[in-house]
Design a protein around this motif. Structure first.
Motif, mmCIF file in Angstrom:
data_model
loop_
_atom_site.group_PDB
_atom_site.id
_atom_site.type_symbol
_atom_site.label_atom_id
_atom_site.label_comp_id
_atom_site.label_asym_id
_atom_site.label_seq_id
_atom_site.Cartn_x
_atom_site.Cartn_y
_atom_site.Cartn_z
ATOM 1 N N HIS A 168 0.799 -1.184 0.000
ATOM 2 C CA HIS A 168 -0.014 0.127 0.181
ATOM 3 C C HIS A 168 1.059 1.413 -0.028
ATOM 4 C CE1 HIS A 168 -3.388 2.370 0.524
ATOM 5 N NE2 HIS A 168 -3.275 2.946 1.581
ATOM 6 N N LYS A 169 1.934 1.359 0.752
ATOM 7 C CA LYS A 169 2.840 2.355 0.983
ATOM 8 C C LYS A 169 3.561 2.656 -0.652
ATOM 9 C CE LYS A 169 4.349 2.250 5.711
ATOM 10 N NZ LYS A 169 5.498 1.990 6.597
ATOM 11 N N GLN A 170 3.869 1.571 -1.218
ATOM 12 C CA GLN A 170 4.453 1.733 -2.618
ATOM 13 C C GLN A 170 3.619 2.229 -3.545
ATOM 14 O OE1 GLN A 170 5.867 -2.248 -3.401
ATOM 15 N NE2 GLN A 170 7.580 -1.974 -2.369
ATOM 16 N N LYS A 171 2.193 1.967 -3.459
ATOM 17 C CA LYS A 171 1.367 2.558 -4.391
ATOM 18 C C LYS A 171 0.907 4.184 -4.045
ATOM 19 C CE LYS A 171 -1.642 -1.534 -5.003
ATOM 20 N NZ LYS A 171 -2.898 -2.155 -4.892
ATOM 21 N N ALA A 174 4.064 5.993 -5.627
ATOM 22 C CA ALA A 174 3.885 5.937 -6.825
ATOM 23 C C ALA A 174 3.355 6.988 -7.442
ATOM 24 C CB ALA A 174 3.511 4.420 -7.491
ATOM 25 N N SER A 175 1.938 6.986 -6.718
ATOM 26 C CA SER A 175 0.881 8.052 -7.318
ATOM 27 C C SER A 175 1.183 9.361 -6.892
ATOM 28 C CB SER A 175 -0.367 7.711 -6.361
ATOM 29 O OG SER A 175 -1.491 8.714 -6.409
ATOM 30 N N ASN A 176 1.909 9.595 -5.658
ATOM 31 C CA ASN A 176 2.289 11.051 -5.467
ATOM 32 C C ASN A 176 3.475 11.420 -6.401
ATOM 33 O OD1 ASN A 176 0.697 11.096 -3.094
ATOM 34 N ND2 ASN A 176 2.163 10.467 -1.761
ATOM 35 N N LYS A 177 4.447 10.469 -6.856
ATOM 36 C CA LYS A 177 5.365 10.691 -7.622
ATOM 37 C C LYS A 177 4.957 11.119 -9.390
ATOM 38 C CE LYS A 177 9.804 8.862 -9.722
ATOM 39 N NZ LYS A 177 10.517 7.519 -9.888
ATOM 40 N N ILE A 178 3.915 10.654 -9.650
ATOM 41 C CA ILE A 178 3.258 10.824 -10.856
ATOM 42 C C ILE A 178 2.356 12.430 -10.744
ATOM 43 C CG2 ILE A 178 1.183 10.172 -12.307
ATOM 44 C CD1 ILE A 178 1.735 7.289 -11.690
ATOM 45 N N LEU A 180 3.508 14.885 -8.720
ATOM 46 C CA LEU A 180 4.502 15.756 -8.656
ATOM 47 C C LEU A 180 5.228 16.066 -10.005
ATOM 48 C CD1 LEU A 180 6.040 14.955 -5.129
ATOM 49 C CD2 LEU A 180 4.573 16.998 -5.671
ATOM 50 N N GLU A 181 5.350 14.966 -10.766
ATOM 51 C CA GLU A 181 5.971 15.184 -12.047
ATOM 52 C C GLU A 181 5.200 15.844 -13.251
ATOM 53 O OE1 GLU A 181 7.387 11.186 -13.005
ATOM 54 O OE2 GLU A 181 9.118 11.302 -11.662
ATOM 55 N N ASN A 182 3.876 15.688 -12.955
ATOM 56 C CA ASN A 182 3.108 16.253 -13.816
ATOM 57 C C ASN A 182 2.246 17.651 -13.384
ATOM 58 O OD1 ASN A 182 0.981 16.991 -15.908
ATOM 59 N ND2 ASN A 182 0.383 14.705 -16.003
ATOM 60 N N PRO A 183 2.765 18.650 -14.060
ATOM 61 C CA PRO A 183 2.293 20.053 -13.565
ATOM 62 C C PRO A 183 0.829 20.140 -13.486
ATOM 63 C CG PRO A 183 3.987 20.116 -15.063
ATOM 64 C CD PRO A 183 3.641 18.795 -15.013
ATOM 65 N N LYS A 184 0.155 19.505 -14.624
ATOM 66 C CA LYS A 184 -1.289 19.636 -14.641
ATOM 67 C C LYS A 184 -2.186 18.884 -13.596
ATOM 68 C CE LYS A 184 -1.660 20.291 -19.797
ATOM 69 N NZ LYS A 184 -2.099 19.658 -20.882
ATOM 70 N N LEU A 185 -1.459 17.811 -12.915
ATOM 71 C CA LEU A 185 -2.152 16.910 -11.974
ATOM 72 C C LEU A 185 -1.989 17.710 -10.517
ATOM 73 C CD1 LEU A 185 -1.456 13.215 -13.079
ATOM 74 C CD2 LEU A 185 -3.567 14.618 -13.009
ATOM 75 N N ARG A 186 -0.597 18.150 -10.520
ATOM 76 C CA ARG A 186 -0.087 19.019 -9.319
ATOM 77 C C ARG A 186 -1.131 19.941 -8.929
ATOM 78 N NH1 ARG A 186 5.806 20.283 -9.433
ATOM 79 N NH2 ARG A 186 4.981 22.089 -10.610
ATOM 80 N N LYS A 187 -1.262 20.856 -9.872
ATOM 81 C CA LYS A 187 -2.078 22.165 -9.844
ATOM 82 C C LYS A 187 -3.649 22.050 -10.052
ATOM 83 C CE LYS A 187 1.999 25.137 -11.118
ATOM 84 N NZ LYS A 187 2.206 26.142 -12.128
ATOM 85 N N LEU A 188 -4.122 20.795 -10.096
ATOM 86 C CA LEU A 188 -5.483 20.652 -10.762
ATOM 87 C C LEU A 188 -6.589 20.840 -9.548
ATOM 88 C CD1 LEU A 188 -7.491 19.303 -12.635
ATOM 89 C CD2 LEU A 188 -7.060 17.177 -11.624
ATOM 90 N N ARG A 189 -6.129 20.383 -8.161
ATOM 91 C CA ARG A 189 -7.011 20.593 -7.061
ATOM 92 C C ARG A 189 -6.368 21.322 -6.003
ATOM 93 N NH1 ARG A 189 -12.151 18.588 -7.645
ATOM 94 N NH2 ARG A 189 -12.230 18.419 -5.425
#
Length: 245
Positions: A168-171, A174-178, A180-189
């Motif tokens: 569960h920690k690895q998931k 991985a989700s947080n890494k994706i 942070l790397e994607n500006p659109k997802l990072r600033k979405l909400r």
């Protein structure tokens, strides 16, 4: 003088028209609330349960209750009663937090209600001593007692919080890494882009500046900005709004 009082909201037949004076400096709000409490408030106790009641118009009750919610985190609603409204909060911890705020730096107050506040302080000290005494008795009763493996596991989980599995920690990582790397997802909400955020980046900067440079108490910052005490604490500790300077 009559026209000056009317301009400040003290109008004739104000019983059903009065509104909370919002253009008061936030450092003086607790003095204003104390004056209103002395007139239309009540501090009472029944069977060791303490309670605050406020009566007035819906506007006044709503505003005062929003202040109390920010101080305590309690969820209480304003209730209609005849031609007016009332709100009440019970529980010795909630009530003491509110009354401490109301009587902070107080020099003018109604002696009778201040006397009830002193009774509340004594009752709170006695309640804390009773809790400590019960805890000591419980600790003594548990000394030498043999616990089953299941009970030990339950106590351990309750003490430290339930741990997440490695998978569960690895998931989560991985989700947080994706994100942070994607500006659109990072600033979405997050931040200014969140549709439910009560604060903006400018307000966050102002909150941190007031706390660091002017030593404004966190509870006052919470009331001033219409958010909870925990929200202000997280902003100052940079648990939230991390990307704002």
């Amino acid at each position: 003088m009559k026209h000056d009082l009317i301009s400040l909201g003290c109008v004739p037949l104000k019983t059903y028209k009065a509104t909370f004076l919002r253009d008061i400096d936030h450092d003086l709000i607790h003095h204003y609330v104390r004056g209103y409490f002395d007139g239309d408030g009540c501090l009472s106790t029944t069977r060791n349960t303490w309670r605050i009641d406020i009566v007035g118009t819906k506007d006044i009750c709503d505003y005062i209750l929003s202040i109390f919610k920010n101080l305590t985190g309690s969820t209480v609603k304003v209730t209609p009663k005849g031609n007016c409204y009332y709100c009440s909060i019970s529980g010795i911890n909630y009530v003491k937090t509110i009354m401490d705020w109301i009587y902070a730096d107080a020099s003018v107050y109604l002696e009778r209600k201040y006397g009830k506040y002193l009774e509340l302080q004594k009752a709170f000290i006695l309640a804390e001593e009773r809790k400590m005494r019960l805890w000591c008795e419980l600790s003594k009763s548990m000394t030498g007692r043999k616990l089953t493996t299941t009970t030990k596991e339950k106590l351990s989980i309750a003490h430290r919080g339930k741990k997440k599995s490695l998978e569960h920690k690895q998931k989560i990582r991985a989700s947080n890494k994706i994100r942070l790397e994607n500006p659109k997802l990072r600033k979405l909400r997050s931040g200014d882009n969140s549709p439910v955020s009560k604060l903006t980046s400018e307000k966050v900067k102002a909150i941190r500046e007031e706390f660091l440079h002017y030593k404004t108490p966190q509870k006052q910052l919470a009331i001033k900005n219409g958010v909870s005490y925990s929200t202000i604490k997280d902003i100052i500790r940079r648990r939230t709004w991390k990307y704002e300077e």
